[in-house]
Design an enzyme around this catalytic site. Structure first.
Site, PDB file in Angstrom:
ATOM      1  N   CYS A   1      24.097  -6.605  11.197  1.00  0.00           N
ATOM      2  CA  CYS A   1      24.328  -6.959  12.782  1.00  0.00           C
ATOM      3  C   CYS A   1      24.409  -8.055  13.510  1.00  0.00           C
ATOM      4  O   CYS A   1      23.478  -8.912  13.046  1.00  0.00           O
ATOM      5  CB  CYS A   1      23.662  -5.656  13.360  1.00  0.00           C
TER       6      CYS A   1
ATOM      7  N   ARG B   1      28.697 -12.198   9.457  1.00  0.00           N
ATOM      8  CA  ARG B   1      27.460 -11.655   8.991  1.00  0.00           C
ATOM      9  C   ARG B   1      28.074 -10.207   8.418  1.00  0.00           C
ATOM     10  O   ARG B   1      26.820  -9.754   7.662  1.00  0.00           O
ATOM     11  CB  ARG B   1      26.583 -11.258  10.284  1.00  0.00           C
TER      12      ARG B   1
ATOM     13  N   TRP C   1      26.610  -3.117  11.531  1.00  0.00           N
ATOM     14  CA  TRP C   1      26.537  -2.963   9.975  1.00  0.00           C
ATOM     15  C   TRP C   1      25.650  -1.602   9.953  1.00  0.00           C
ATOM     16  O   TRP C   1      24.673  -1.498  10.182  1.00  0.00           O
ATOM     17  CB  TRP C   1      26.052  -3.856   9.322  1.00  0.00           C
TER      18      TRP C   1
ATOM     19  N   ASN D   1      19.490  -5.167  16.469  1.00  0.00           N
ATOM     20  CA  ASN D   1      19.517  -5.272  15.058  1.00  0.00           C
ATOM     21  C   ASN D   1      18.298  -4.811  14.529  1.00  0.00           C
ATOM     22  O   ASN D   1      17.127  -5.121  15.164  1.00  0.00           O
ATOM     23  CB  ASN D   1      19.447  -6.798  15.060  1.00  0.00           C
ATOM     24  N   GLY D   2      18.308  -4.130  13.327  1.00  0.00           N
ATOM     25  CA  GLY D   2      17.090  -3.704  12.711  1.00  0.00           C
ATOM     26  C   GLY D   2      17.042  -2.244  12.340  1.00  0.00           C
ATOM     27  O   GLY D   2      18.123  -1.628  12.632  1.00  0.00           O
TER      28      GLY D   2
ATOM     29  N   GLU E   1      25.587 -14.746 -12.026  1.00  0.00           N
ATOM     30  CA  GLU E   1      26.200 -15.343 -10.888  1.00  0.00           C
ATOM     31  C   GLU E   1      27.526 -15.414 -10.859  1.00  0.00           C
ATOM     32  O   GLU E   1      28.077 -14.701 -10.063  1.00  0.00           O
ATOM     33  CB  GLU E   1      25.485 -16.656 -10.522  1.00  0.00           C
TER      34      GLU E   1
ATOM     35  N   LYS F   1      29.853 -12.815  -8.349  1.00  0.00           N
ATOM     36  CA  LYS F   1      30.514 -13.467  -7.345  1.00  0.00           C
ATOM     37  C   LYS F   1      32.109 -12.696  -7.428  1.00  0.00           C
ATOM     38  O   LYS F   1      32.543 -12.543  -6.526  1.00  0.00           O
ATOM     39  CB  LYS F   1      30.972 -15.125  -7.612  1.00  0.00           C
TER      40      LYS F   1
ATOM     41  N   GLU G   1      31.956  -9.259  -5.944  1.00  0.00           N
ATOM     42  CA  GLU G   1      31.760  -9.019  -4.268  1.00  0.00           C
ATOM     43  C   GLU G   1      33.048  -9.542  -3.773  1.00  0.00           C
ATOM     44  O   GLU G   1      33.445  -8.971  -2.859  1.00  0.00           O
ATOM     45  CB  GLU G   1      30.818 -10.451  -3.975  1.00  0.00           C
TER      46      GLU G   1
ATOM     47  N   HIS H   1      24.246  -6.076 -28.554  1.00  0.00           N
ATOM     48  CA  HIS H   1      23.705  -4.721 -28.454  1.00  0.00           C
ATOM     49  C   HIS H   1      24.060  -3.668 -27.369  1.00  0.00           C
ATOM     50  O   HIS H   1      23.353  -2.871 -26.938  1.00  0.00           O
ATOM     51  CB  HIS H   1      22.108  -5.031 -27.898  1.00  0.00           C
TER      52      HIS H   1
ATOM     53  N   LYS I   1      25.853 -10.716   5.574  1.00  0.00           N
ATOM     54  CA  LYS I   1      25.439 -12.063   5.043  1.00  0.00           C
ATOM     55  C   LYS I   1      23.863 -12.103   5.204  1.00  0.00           C
ATOM     56  O   LYS I   1      23.391 -12.675   4.028  1.00  0.00           O
ATOM     57  CB  LYS I   1      26.082 -12.730   6.105  1.00  0.00           C
TER      58      LYS I   1
END
Ligand code: M6R
Length: 612
Positions: free
Chosen positions: A2, A27, A74, A100-101, A485, A489, A492, A508, A607
């Site tokens: 948010c 964000r 969000w 926010n939170g 990574e 990427k 996402e 394996h 974000k």
């Protein structure tokens, strides 16, 4: 997650709030709204989806009030829709609040309020909070700021709040606990943001609120009190940030801009810290705890997501160069285990935003166990930067794309400098070696530039594979975390399923996935794992998998064995991840674009992840 913007001044608030909301879009969010004080009443507009939807809704309303609040939400409690969007307003229509939170005890408060006859429109914890504050305000004989203070005594959770009350129309209340708020000082005006981006074009004079502080923000004054009602003198800082740092400039997307600016940002990160001539590394940020750090019995690196992969990469570096036992922990796991910690441990928390909830709790946990805690953060003044004993900023500049790129390589540079510093102090590398490594580290930005010069080739490769529905990424040693990574990427940005694996683990299990449809990105650099990785490539090819190899420049032999290759210039194994990750960032970017994805704001992602 948010985002918050608030304005009190002489101008019409709407355009300032809307522009601020657009700047907060990076964000990650799924609805947006504003509340403006208009002729003694609250005008509230909220819309699911992008800020553009809200702007259309506001077209022609002609609002002109000069005090208001805005929010990008969000979703946590309740689906993304118009009703659940912020601001939320008290039942009497007098108080509007953005948050926010997360309020952890909202169900208890809600049932108390319901018993008193309150009704709720939304599924959110935030609506409970505004009703609760309104109830305390109505039933006490103190002013509004004091009512907020009293109400928050009962509230458990994390919050950054901005509140507007029609009864006290010349002020905004800002209060934080665990979720950042920054106040900007304008000309006969003040701005409030969850970060400075919504008001950077108006002012650079800012105050960062501390936890439990309440600010009464008027046009010409700010008064701040702490949880014990003690007056706090506002401490203004000047932001060292230009507007172009948060704009796309000539690039189509922030992600692309941030990939391409890596060489310069890494130079910024090393400037004044590494001295190639003498081989010295200077890390002023850890001066007071230097002894603890150099003589640590163990390093614990903790983080989430991409920052965790930076830690995983650094594990190789610290073990190789410093000979210190290292553990790398997902912060979300670490905080809920019962970790054995001692005063001889040094915990390094790695976080771009400096606000990641799990990492912040890991920091507090380690501190309370007596460990020394360092932060490696990008956002100056962020919660983790402030909660740690000392730390090293990455100085990568604001990262707006949700996918972390330049922040990751800057984290790797900081971790490399830290490893070199510790190794030098512990005597695990001699001066000559240190000097040679420092020199090599300083060349890394140039090597990345060489990779970026061949971005066109990476786009062509993306063109061949963008329709695949699964990818595998393989690497060994220093390149294993880079495989992870690279896969992160891709998923996402393009929503393609991708997995990163240590190359030798392929047989394996993941080998079962390989068929002619499966692209496998193999990090096959000329390092000590090279021969082994070549064997893995053979295994893939004999099952008809398609190999896209990241190879060392001049390795002609491997080209015949793979379907596609991307060369990177020769670089010491220790620092190779800094260079090899760049083609993987570009590959993900181009595939995402070809699939028509919003690469800067991928679906569902935020974000900074300020909830656990
Ligand atoms: O701000 P942080 O570095 O603490 O964030 C950690 C992760 O949320 C973050 O790296 C996330 O995985 C990114 N979207 C990766 O691109």
């Amino acid at each position: 997650m948010c985002g918050i913007v608030g304005y009190i001044g002489d101008h019409s608030a709407v355009s300032i709030l809307l522009k601020g909301l657009q700047r907060l879009e990076y964000r990650g969010y799924d609805s947006a709204g504003i509340a403006v004080l208009e002729e003694g009443e609250l005008a509230v507009f909220k819309k699911e989806g992008k800020v553009a939807n809200l702007i259309s809704q506001l077209n022609g309303t002609g609002l002109h009030g000069s005090i208001g609040i805005g929010h990008t939400r969000w979703a946590t409690h309740g689906v993304p829709n118009d009703t659940n969007a912020h601001p939320h307003v008290s039942e009497d229509g007098k108080i509007a609040l953005i948050h926010n939170g997360i309020i952890e005890n909202y169900l208890t408060l809600k049932s108390e309020l319901k018993a008193k006859g309150y009704h709720f429109q939304s599924e959110t914890d935030t609506e409970v909070l505004v009703q609760f504050i309104a109830d305390v305000y109505r039933n006490s004989d103190v002013d509004f700021a004091e009512s907020v203070h009293l109400a928050l005594q009962r509230v458990i959770g994390a919050y950054g709040l901005v509140i507007l009350n029609v009864d006290e129309p010349d002020q905004l209340i800002a209060v934080r606990k665990g979720s950042p708020l920054v106040i900007g000082k304008g000309d006969h005006a003040h701005y409030i943001g969850s970060d400075a981006s919504p008001f950077l074009e108006y002012t650079k004079e800012v105050i960062y609120l501390n936890d439990d502080e309440i600010a009464v923000v008027k046009r010409d004054s700010i008064s701040i009190t702490d949880s014990k009602h003690k007056r706090v003198s506002p401490y203004f800082e000047r932001l060292d940030l230009e507007l172009d740092a948060i704009e796309k400039g000539a690039y189509d997307h922030f992600m692309l801009k941030e990939i391409f600016e890596q060489p310069d940002r890494l130079r910024d990160c090393m400037r004044g810290r590494v001295l190639a001539q003498s081989g010295e590394v200077k890390l002023g940020g850890i001066r007071s705890y230097a002894d603890k750090v150099y003589h640590a019995k163990r390093l614990i690196l903790t983080a989430c997501g991409t920052s965790y992969y930076a830690g995983l990469t650094a594990e190789y570096l610290f073990e190789d160069l410093c000979r210190i036992p290292v553990e790398v922990e997902y912060a979300s796991e670490f905080r809920y285990r019962n970790p054995v910690l001692s005063e001889d441990d040094v915990l390094v928390a790695i976080s771009q935003s400096g606000e990641t909830a799990d990492t912040l709790v890991a920091v507090e946990l380690a501190k309370s166990a007596g460990a020394t805690v360092l932060g490696i953060c990008n956002v100056v003044g962020s919660s983790i930067a402030r909660a740690t004993h000392e730390g090293i900023y990455t100085h990568a500049g604001p990262e707006i794309g949700v996918a972390s790129t330049k922040a990751f390589t800057a984290q790797l540079i900081v971790l490399s400098m830290l490893a070199l510093k510790i190794a030098g102090e512990r005597g695990t590398i001699d001066q000559r070696k240190k000097q040679a490594l420092v020199k090599e580290l300083q060349v890394v930005p140039e090597l990345i530039e060489e990779v970026l010069d061949h971005a066109g080739r990476i786009k062509q490769i993306a063109q061949k594979y963008w329709l695949a529905s699964n990818f595998l990424y393989l690497g060994r040693g220093y390149q294993y975390p880079i495989a992870m990574e690279g896969a992160l990427k891709l998923k996402e940005i393009s929503y393609i399923h991708a997995e990163g694996y240590p190359a030798a683990e392929m047989k394996h299990g993941p080998i079962a996935l390989i068929d002619a449809e499966m692209p496998i990105v193999v990090l096959a650099l000329k390092d000590k794992a090279y021969d082994k990785v070549l064997s893995n490539i053979e295994e893939i090819k004999s099952r008809h998998g398609k190999v896209i190899a990241i190879i060392s420049e001049g390795d002609e032999a491997i080209k015949a064995q793979v379907d596609d290759w991307i060369e990177i210039p020769a670089v010491l194994e220790y620092f190779a991840p800094l260079v090899s990750v760049v083609p993987l960032q570009l590959l993900a970017y181009h595939i995402g674009i070809m699939k028509g994805c919003n690469v800067d704001q991928p679906r569902n992602l935020a974000k900074s992840v300020t909830v656990e």
